[in-house]
Design a protein around this motif. Structure first.
Motif, PDB file in Angstrom:
ATOM      1  N   PRO A   1      47.974  28.721  65.376  1.00 30.64           N
ATOM      2  CA  PRO A   1      47.304  29.971  65.785  1.00 30.64           C
ATOM      3  C   PRO A   1      48.146  31.210  65.516  1.00 30.64           C
ATOM      4  CG  PRO A   1      47.137  28.300  67.497  1.00 30.64           C
ATOM      5  CD  PRO A   1      48.117  27.792  66.501  1.00 30.64           C
ATOM      6  N   TYR A   2      49.441  31.120  65.744  1.00 35.71           N
ATOM      7  CA  TYR A   2      50.314  32.278  65.582  1.00 35.71           C
ATOM      8  C   TYR A   2      50.589  32.571  64.103  1.00 35.71           C
ATOM      9  CZ  TYR A   2      50.995  30.748  70.374  1.00 35.71           C
ATOM     10  OH  TYR A   2      50.783  30.328  71.655  1.00 35.71           O
TER      11      TYR A   2
ATOM     12  N   ALA B   1      65.040  37.394  68.305  1.00 32.57           N
ATOM     13  CA  ALA B   1      64.031  37.154  67.276  1.00 32.57           C
ATOM     14  C   ALA B   1      62.957  38.240  67.304  1.00 32.57           C
ATOM     15  CB  ALA B   1      63.396  35.779  67.476  1.00 32.57           C
ATOM     16  N   MET B   2      62.525  38.641  68.499  1.00 26.48           N
ATOM     17  CA  MET B   2      61.542  39.713  68.599  1.00 26.48           C
ATOM     18  C   MET B   2      62.109  41.032  68.083  1.00 26.48           C
ATOM     19  SD  MET B   2      58.934  38.152  69.724  1.00 26.48           S
ATOM     20  CE  MET B   2      57.855  39.525  70.101  1.00 26.48           C
ATOM     21  N   GLY B   3      63.398  41.264  68.316  1.00 24.60           N
ATOM     22  CA  GLY B   3      64.030  42.461  67.776  1.00 24.60           C
ATOM     23  C   GLY B   3      64.034  42.466  66.257  1.00 24.60           C
ATOM     24  N   LEU B   4      64.262  41.290  65.665  1.00 26.86           N
ATOM     25  CA  LEU B   4      64.199  41.195  64.206  1.00 26.86           C
ATOM     26  C   LEU B   4      62.798  41.494  63.690  1.00 26.86           C
ATOM     27  CD1 LEU B   4      66.388  38.019  63.534  1.00 26.86           C
ATOM     28  CD2 LEU B   4      66.958  40.397  62.999  1.00 26.86           C
ATOM     29  N   ILE B   5      61.783  41.010  64.416  1.00 30.09           N
ATOM     30  CA  ILE B   5      60.406  41.315  64.026  1.00 30.09           C
ATOM     31  C   ILE B   5      60.186  42.814  63.996  1.00 30.09           C
ATOM     32  CG2 ILE B   5      57.993  41.142  64.744  1.00 30.09           C
ATOM     33  CD1 ILE B   5      58.584  38.395  65.845  1.00 30.09           C
ATOM     34  N   GLN B   6      60.616  43.493  65.070  1.00 37.41           N
ATOM     35  CA  GLN B   6      60.430  44.936  65.148  1.00 37.41           C
ATOM     36  C   GLN B   6      61.211  45.665  64.057  1.00 37.41           C
ATOM     37  OE1 GLN B   6      58.329  46.542  67.081  1.00 37.41           O
ATOM     38  NE2 GLN B   6      58.915  48.482  66.146  1.00 37.41           N
ATOM     39  N   LEU B   7      62.431  45.194  63.792  1.00 37.35           N
ATOM     40  CA  LEU B   7      63.271  45.833  62.783  1.00 37.35           C
ATOM     41  C   LEU B   7      62.637  45.747  61.405  1.00 37.35           C
ATOM     42  CD1 LEU B   7      65.960  47.150  61.931  1.00 37.35           C
ATOM     43  CD2 LEU B   7      66.907  44.846  61.730  1.00 37.35           C
ATOM     44  N   PHE B   8      62.268  44.530  60.997  1.00 39.38           N
ATOM     45  CA  PHE B   8      61.724  44.345  59.660  1.00 39.38           C
ATOM     46  C   PHE B   8      60.313  44.918  59.547  1.00 39.38           C
ATOM     47  CE2 PHE B   8      65.161  41.298  59.556  1.00 39.38           C
ATOM     48  CZ  PHE B   8      65.590  41.363  58.245  1.00 39.38           C
ATOM     49  N   THR B   9      59.526  44.793  60.602  1.00 37.19           N
ATOM     50  CA  THR B   9      58.180  45.354  60.568  1.00 37.19           C
ATOM     51  C   THR B   9      58.241  46.871  60.483  1.00 37.19           C
ATOM     52  OG1 THR B   9      57.363  43.500  61.874  1.00 37.19           O
ATOM     53  CG2 THR B   9      55.947  45.426  61.718  1.00 37.19           C
ATOM     54  N   GLY B  10      59.136  47.469  61.256  1.00 34.07           N
ATOM     55  CA  GLY B  10      59.271  48.915  61.220  1.00 34.07           C
ATOM     56  C   GLY B  10      59.705  49.410  59.860  1.00 34.07           C
TER      57      GLY B  10
ATOM     58  N   SER C   1      56.979  37.648  61.426  1.00 35.41           N
ATOM     59  CA  SER C   1      56.449  37.566  62.786  1.00 35.41           C
ATOM     60  C   SER C   1      55.988  36.145  63.102  1.00 35.41           C
ATOM     61  CB  SER C   1      55.290  38.550  62.959  1.00 35.41           C
ATOM     62  OG  SER C   1      55.705  39.872  62.738  1.00 35.41           O
ATOM     63  N   GLY C   2      55.185  35.566  62.220  1.00 36.02           N
ATOM     64  CA  GLY C   2      54.720  34.201  62.445  1.00 36.02           C
ATOM     65  C   GLY C   2      55.841  33.194  62.448  1.00 36.02           C
ATOM     66  N   ALA C   3      56.829  33.393  61.567  1.00 34.89           N
ATOM     67  CA  ALA C   3      57.945  32.459  61.482  1.00 34.89           C
ATOM     68  C   ALA C   3      58.790  32.470  62.748  1.00 34.89           C
ATOM     69  CB  ALA C   3      58.817  32.795  60.275  1.00 34.89           C
ATOM     70  N   LEU C   4      59.067  33.642  63.287  1.00 32.33           N
ATOM     71  CA  LEU C   4      59.906  33.710  64.478  1.00 32.33           C
ATOM     72  C   LEU C   4      59.166  33.229  65.718  1.00 32.33           C
ATOM     73  CD1 LEU C   4      61.825  37.051  63.839  1.00 32.33           C
ATOM     74  CD2 LEU C   4      62.621  34.715  63.530  1.00 32.33           C
TER      75      LEU C   4
ATOM     76  N   TYR D   1      48.828  31.574  61.394  1.00 30.35           N
ATOM     77  CA  TYR D   1      47.637  31.958  60.636  1.00 30.35           C
ATOM     78  C   TYR D   1      47.223  33.389  60.943  1.00 30.35           C
ATOM     79  CZ  TYR D   1      42.882  32.219  58.901  1.00 30.35           C
ATOM     80  OH  TYR D   1      41.754  32.627  58.249  1.00 30.35           O
ATOM     81  N   ARG D   2      47.232  33.766  62.214  1.00 26.71           N
ATOM     82  CA  ARG D   2      46.816  35.117  62.556  1.00 26.71           C
ATOM     83  C   ARG D   2      47.807  36.161  62.063  1.00 26.71           C
ATOM     84  NH1 ARG D   2      43.853  32.003  65.011  1.00 26.71           N
ATOM     85  NH2 ARG D   2      41.831  32.578  65.900  1.00 26.71           N
ATOM     86  N   SER D   3      49.076  35.825  62.048  1.00 28.07           N
ATOM     87  CA  SER D   3      50.060  36.754  61.500  1.00 28.07           C
ATOM     88  C   SER D   3      49.816  36.977  60.013  1.00 28.07           C
ATOM     89  CB  SER D   3      51.473  36.220  61.739  1.00 28.07           C
ATOM     90  OG  SER D   3      51.772  36.148  63.113  1.00 28.07           O
ATOM     91  N   VAL D   4      49.601  35.883  59.280  1.00 27.38           N
ATOM     92  CA  VAL D   4      49.353  35.990  57.840  1.00 27.38           C
ATOM     93  C   VAL D   4      48.042  36.720  57.568  1.00 27.38           C
ATOM     94  CG1 VAL D   4      48.889  34.660  55.739  1.00 27.38           C
ATOM     95  CG2 VAL D   4      50.733  33.972  57.278  1.00 27.38           C
ATOM     96  N   ASP D   5      46.992  36.373  58.318  1.00 28.58           N
ATOM     97  CA  ASP D   5      45.695  37.007  58.112  1.00 28.58           C
ATOM     98  C   ASP D   5      45.765  38.500  58.407  1.00 28.58           C
ATOM     99  OD1 ASP D   5      42.770  36.719  57.615  1.00 28.58           O
ATOM    100  OD2 ASP D   5      42.644  37.419  59.689  1.00 28.58           O
ATOM    101  N   THR D   6      46.488  38.880  59.467  1.00 26.06           N
ATOM    102  CA  THR D   6      46.649  40.301  59.782  1.00 26.06           C
ATOM    103  C   THR D   6      47.431  41.016  58.691  1.00 26.06           C
ATOM    104  OG1 THR D   6      46.602  39.810  62.152  1.00 26.06           O
ATOM    105  CG2 THR D   6      47.532  41.924  61.486  1.00 26.06           C
ATOM    106  N   GLY D   7      48.464  40.353  58.164  1.00 31.16           N
ATOM    107  CA  GLY D   7      49.227  40.951  57.078  1.00 31.16           C
ATOM    108  C   GLY D   7      48.394  41.172  55.831  1.00 31.16           C
ATOM    109  N   MET D   8      47.485  40.237  55.534  1.00 36.77           N
ATOM    110  CA  MET D   8      46.645  40.391  54.347  1.00 36.77           C
ATOM    111  C   MET D   8      45.591  41.466  54.528  1.00 36.77           C
ATOM    112  SD  MET D   8      46.157  36.604  52.727  1.00 36.77           S
ATOM    113  CE  MET D   8      47.597  35.672  52.167  1.00 36.77           C
TER     114      MET D   8
END
Length: 276
Positions: A159-160, A259-268, A206-209, A162-169
């Protein structure tokens, strides 16, 4: 408008519910940290952390769980990215069906999943549509068990991821990118690996972490499949000791927030570059 002026404009009840939620979240965390620091009588120290990290079984189980998490992430990306890409490009009518399938891990408990895996793969079975029969059950050797548990973790993280990838696309024009790549003679493999993946790297991270956090803390599948993972180790440690499990729980919490901080860093970074 200054930041202080913006803060003053926030309604009182918004602050009330925010503080109440923060206390609900932080007080148990504070209690865990405070308890983990009091292993020695009348002394606040890190003895519980030292003893926990000195245990050779801790390092072995933690590294093994990291290995399983890495294999799960790689296998999930190989399965989900082409699927989400093809659905968005050619099969939009199948999107609802796939979304329903990805929600099933929320409905089917992990205990049912692991018993199903054990029931099917603990005896010789015949590969469908072939004449190949595997005489040695997968649960009887280490590599086979690793394959089973990675497959189980892929289901739990579906669930996490697939939704991360789908949102990215959704944030990129998949059709235009595909047509441009095809006009330059790119193959489907090249399109996915060199065009689609770089454009959804923040979503993949995001999905990976999130998948990593699930795998490292998972207990049910690892316990019933008998693998030396970190989750069962932490659970068993809590049956015999008090302070060390609290220390490892807080350390796991810090790892998750890192891990959440890395998500925010790379996403930002990607959002900023995309804005430019």
């Amino acid at each position: 408008m200054s930041i202080f002026a913006r803060i003053r404009r926030i309604p009182f009840w918004s602050w009330f519910w925010f503080i109440l939620g923060a206390l609900y979240f932080l007080l148990p965390l504070y209690a865990t940290v405070n308890f983990s620091l009091r292993m020695e009588r009348d002394v606040i120290g890190f003895k519980a952390y030292v003893r926990a990290f000195e245990d050779p079984e801790f390092l072995e189980t933690f590294l093994y769980s990291n290995f399983l998490a890495l294999m799960t992430i790689v296998a999930s990306i190989i399965l989900i990215v082409p699927t989400a890409y093809w659905i968005r490009l050619r099969l939009p009518e199948a999107r609802r069906i796939v979304e329903f399938i990805t929600l099933l891990p929320f409905v089917v408990p992990a205990i049912i999943l692991v018993f199903g895996l054990i029931r099917i793969y603990s005896s010789p079975f015949k590969i469908p549509l072939t004449d190949i029969t595997i005489l040695q059950p997968l649960t009887t050797f280490e590599v086979g068990t690793d394959i089973l548990i990675v497959a189980g973790y892929m289901v739990l993280g579906l669930p996490y991821m697939y939704r991360s990838v789908d949102t990215g696309m959704r944030t990129v024009d998949v059709r235009t990118l595909t047509e441009a790549a095809q006009s330059l003679g790119a193959s489907w493999f090249t399109i996915i690996t060199r065009v689609i993946l770089p454009n959804i790297r923040a979503a993949l991270l995001s999905g990976a972490l999130l998948t990593f956090a699930i795998v490292v803390g998972e207990v049910t599948l690892a316990s019933f499949l008998g693998v030396p993972a970190f989750g069962p180790y932490l659970f068993l440690l809590g049956q015999h000791r008090a302070y060390e499990p609290a220390a490892l729980s807080f350390a796991s919490f810090l790892l998750t927030w890192a891990a959440m901080g890395l998500i925010q860093l790379f996403t930002g970074d990607q959002q900023v570059s995309g804005a430019h």
